[in-house]
Enzyme design. Structure first.
Site, PDB file in Angstrom:
ATOM      1  N   THR B  93      19.626  74.568  13.442  1.00 53.53           N
ATOM      2  CA  THR B  93      18.708  75.522  14.052  1.00 53.53           C
ATOM      3  C   THR B  93      17.503  75.624  13.129  1.00 53.53           C
ATOM      4  O   THR B  93      17.587  76.210  12.051  1.00 53.53           O
ATOM      5  CB  THR B  93      19.393  76.893  14.180  1.00 53.53           C
ATOM      6  OG1 THR B  93      20.568  76.737  14.975  1.00 53.53           O
ATOM      7  CG2 THR B  93      18.470  77.906  14.830  1.00 53.53           C
ATOM      8  N   LYS B 169      17.563  76.711  21.727  1.00 50.83           N
ATOM      9  CA  LYS B 169      18.516  77.247  20.741  1.00 50.83           C
ATOM     10  C   LYS B 169      17.963  78.530  20.116  1.00 50.83           C
ATOM     11  O   LYS B 169      18.682  79.523  19.938  1.00 50.83           O
ATOM     12  CB  LYS B 169      18.782  76.187  19.669  1.00 50.83           C
ATOM     13  CG  LYS B 169      19.553  76.677  18.452  1.00 50.83           C
ATOM     14  CD  LYS B 169      20.969  77.141  18.782  1.00 50.83           C
ATOM     15  CE  LYS B 169      21.702  77.563  17.512  1.00 50.83           C
ATOM     16  NZ  LYS B 169      22.930  78.296  17.800  1.00 50.83           N
ATOM     17  N   LYS B 238      17.082  85.416   9.646  1.00 49.69           N
ATOM     18  CA  LYS B 238      16.374  84.135   9.628  1.00 49.69           C
ATOM     19  C   LYS B 238      16.166  83.627  11.063  1.00 49.69           C
ATOM     20  O   LYS B 238      15.072  83.207  11.441  1.00 49.69           O
ATOM     21  CB  LYS B 238      17.194  83.110   8.843  1.00 49.69           C
ATOM     22  CG  LYS B 238      16.527  81.766   8.657  1.00 49.69           C
ATOM     23  CD  LYS B 238      17.558  80.639   8.566  1.00 49.69           C
ATOM     24  CE  LYS B 238      18.290  80.439   9.894  1.00 49.69           C
ATOM     25  NZ  LYS B 238      19.091  79.233  10.021  1.00 49.69           N
TER      26      LYS B 238
END
Lengths: 293, 293, 293, 293
Positions: B93, B169, B238
């Site tokens: 990711t 994603k 994050k």
């Protein structure tokens, strides 16, 4: 059983029909008489006044909002007409403040009060497949349990205090609003990178988010099918308002509720109050000016 | 097939094991050698450097974040070691900005770049039951399709542009964050009226929200089981940051992302950065001072 | 002039004293009689009931909130006691909904209604230095102009419609709330880098933000002097609520109002409802856990 | 004194002119040479490269953002050209991360680093009436004090650590952004009740909010005079981003910053990035669809 049913909107009509189909003797009342006529054809007795519908062992009501409940149940003579020992099953999504009033008013008159808000859209109600959350005096709940089983695919017992079912319904509707807003923002993001809402939401609602709420509203967002509304912006605004009021009373900050409140308000300012509340996706996309790209 | 696999964290280790079990010849590399040792016992060849793991037809990488991908793939010699015509399958990711860099760097060297981020927690990866979203050059995707089929219960094809799988994603993880925050706020509300998070979330995740994400995180919230973390606050922060950066680049306002950003920051300020990100429920409850009531 | 003055709280007492000092014949009423006693010593006549204070040419009222205005003015007999042709000067900060009710009720009885909300804290009121915004029927405003000039250092005329002064007051109080929140967040930021709120706010309120509001509240924040409250959190919450209700009625999204609402709610949940609303700085600092660093 | 001045934008040009007028020997450099030409006429020496402007006792720089500072000061040879013992006065609004880099880079070379960000718009700079916040090594600050006194109506000393002045400037600009947003929302509210932004803001900025920031931006909002921009949306977005990054690094949640971030982003999505940032009022009004009423 001899039952009264008050409030034959999109939801109530289907519910009353289920009770008739189960063989109960149902007396119905509705503000506009057309809906009652349709049920008469299915075997219902039609009452001239709310109070007339309130003479059986159990009275169900499915009214639109606090104002309607106040007018019909409190001021419309229903409580005064109900026999001591009978039970009122309230299916409406109402404020905690009104619920507290109702609890007191029923207790005073010796009438049982069962809170039984429902989750599901009209077609689900008509099929007897609602999810029903129920709380109230155990004896009263027990008496109406067969009726609830008729109306719902699943009845969730929540204990003695009617407030419990009411707050759960309010919190649940808040969760639905946030599910829509989440898909609205996320698909605005993917669209800005060339991935359509349809492509994106097909993946999400086919995997990690494979649940009725996400499938239903994800489909509406993917097709931008906001009219006719299954559930209007303005009703969603009212329901988020119920969560906000309940939270305010207990001093619970809910920043997601604030965001949804602001966005629904923006939609209504734009004249979109009658669209389905999945049109929150239009607000998110409009803010990013996706159409102009 | 001769495969390299780089990055054997909680996710990567299970994925590499699946590829081994499917009969592939897998050369693995990991920063800390213990994880590689464990796979050696299952038949993997262990590489001394990332570049050594990059000499097969296909290289998979499953690294933690942008910094790790930059260090290992861009600066660690992987791209230079990969033969022209081979394919790199990136499961990480990462930011859209880094994805764009990678696409250019692979094209320059004649290496195929397939974006294949995965949804699922470690136990899902180990069972080969991931949901994998995939996009990239069709020929390259076709070559690695059997490998992806081994890793995932379902592979979602998203077209030619690797950015598409990456943004999906990112948007998907944003939706997970909002699902947690929604349950956090809603259960703070119900708790303030005496309905436990467990009672409330059992109903919601057993009906309208009956999907893996809500069941998993709803369960953690109900039991306040925030450690050990399946996915840490700091990682969630994050990931929400990736959504925010991607949105900023395309000028897409996302107010829910702002709320979640602020709340995760608050949790980290409280020293809770290593808890599971379902501990957003602790932030919501703390703000309402539910413990003091 | 013969004047009635209803409501002798921290603000009203000082205002009534100014009118006495200017030579007017003032009959006062207050719920708790002590405040009236103090003014009797300055020459006021003390009325036994609100209606008794309502027999002069002009009646001023300075009541705490909608509920007090409803109870004293609408239900307490004031309107019924006022002679046709007399004028009511309402200094309270009230909702737009109540203002609309009052306008109608006064018109019905042939009583002039002048909206004259004030900006200023108690010591400012006592010194006759308020800022007063005024709107209403021009003839009525003209009659009370000398009284307003006595009470304020500056009277801002806003036209014929009483709603104009009321909405301006509500919007003004919203701006004050945001000024506090802005200093709260900004000084949490500087503190995290070792610059005290005092050092930071001295610069800002001595330069670009050199205005009464920022100096007053900046000083309180710098010294963390939140008790005794000049203006309580809970009152601030009420006032931000007035802005939110007014905005909702006209479909005006106000995201800053949502943030302040949530933060005041958090303060009240923490038991800080009786602190000065400048303690929003404590909420911001608490969220960043500055004390624990 | 022999001075270098690097960066002659709208702000820097006026500042350099002030230093010339005070009798200093000033060597200037600017990326586009026209601005330097104009100062040559006032007695400046024009340098061919940034490094050429960096040979005096003191070098001032007034560059637009992190990227410009990195390119000109760090990579453009300025630091290498400055003699040991000379002092660099950095007037730019930069990130805390870059400030930390600069502090280390100066220390390494034995050059003094004085952080001296300024508050004020171009006309204020040209008149020598800036507010300047200053921090750094006391000896270095003392040497440049007369120069700062020339540039500013007021110099605010903040201690030894250059970070102090930088964070104060960042927090101050955040406060300006919130002041604009506050007026934007509040005047959207009053406008929905028929009170123009001009009428409303005249009262507020003439009383409780009578400070330069509110008067300046209140005036722009009242007249909807958003072009030409005194300070562009896109620059405001950058500055709010500096606050957000600094806050993130220290784990300080700032919900107002999140709101302003989202709203500036919306303005830029609408193509309004080159308008003055007071056009946040257009965002607030647009969201309420005030124009369509």
């Amino acid at each position: 059983m001899r039952i009264g049913f008050i409030g034959l909107g999109a939801m109530g009509a289907g519910m009353a029909a289920q009770l008739l189909a189960a063989g109960h003797e149902v007396t119905v009342w509705n503000r506009s008489p057309e809906a009652a006529k349709a049920l008469e054809a299915k075997g219902a007795r039609v009452a001239a006044t709310p109070a007339d519908a309130a003479r059986g062992e159990v009275v169900h009501s499915m009214l639109a909002n606090d104002a309607a409940v106040r007018e019909v149940i409190e001021n419309g003579g229903v409580l005064d007409a109900m026999p001591r020992g009978s039970v009122h099953v309230n299916h409406a999504t109402i404020s905690i403040a009104l619920a507290q009033e109702l609890i007191a008013a029923h207790a005073e008159r010796g009438i049982g009060y069962v809170a039984a808000p429902v989750f599901g859209r009209p077609e689900v109600a008509a099929a007897g497949n609602l999810n029903i959350v129920v709380s109230g005096d155990p004896a009263a709940v027990q008496r109406v349990q067969p009726l609830l089983d008729t109306l719902g695919q699943k009845v969730w017992p929540l204990g003695d205090d009617p407030i419990r079912a009411h707050i759960l319904k309010i919190a649940g509707n808040f969760m639905i609003a946030t599910a829509i807003e989440s898909m609205a923002e996320a698909s605005a993001l993917t669209r800005s990178y060339g991935v359509s809402a349809g492509d994106f939401l097909e993946v999400m609602t086919g995997s990690l988010f494979a649940s009725p709420i996400f499938k239903t509203y994800g489909g509406l967002i993917a097709e931008e099918r906001y009219a006719p509304a299954g559930f209007k912006m303005s009703l969603g605004f009212k329901d988020v308002g119920l969560a906000r009021s309940a939270a305010e009373a207990k001093r619970v900050p809910m920043p997601f509720a604030s965001v949804v409140h602001d966005n629904l308000l923006e939609a209504m300012a734009a004249g979109d109050g009658d669209l389905d509340w999945s049109a929150l996706a239009r607000v998110a996309a409009g803010r990013a000016h996706l159409k102009d790209r």
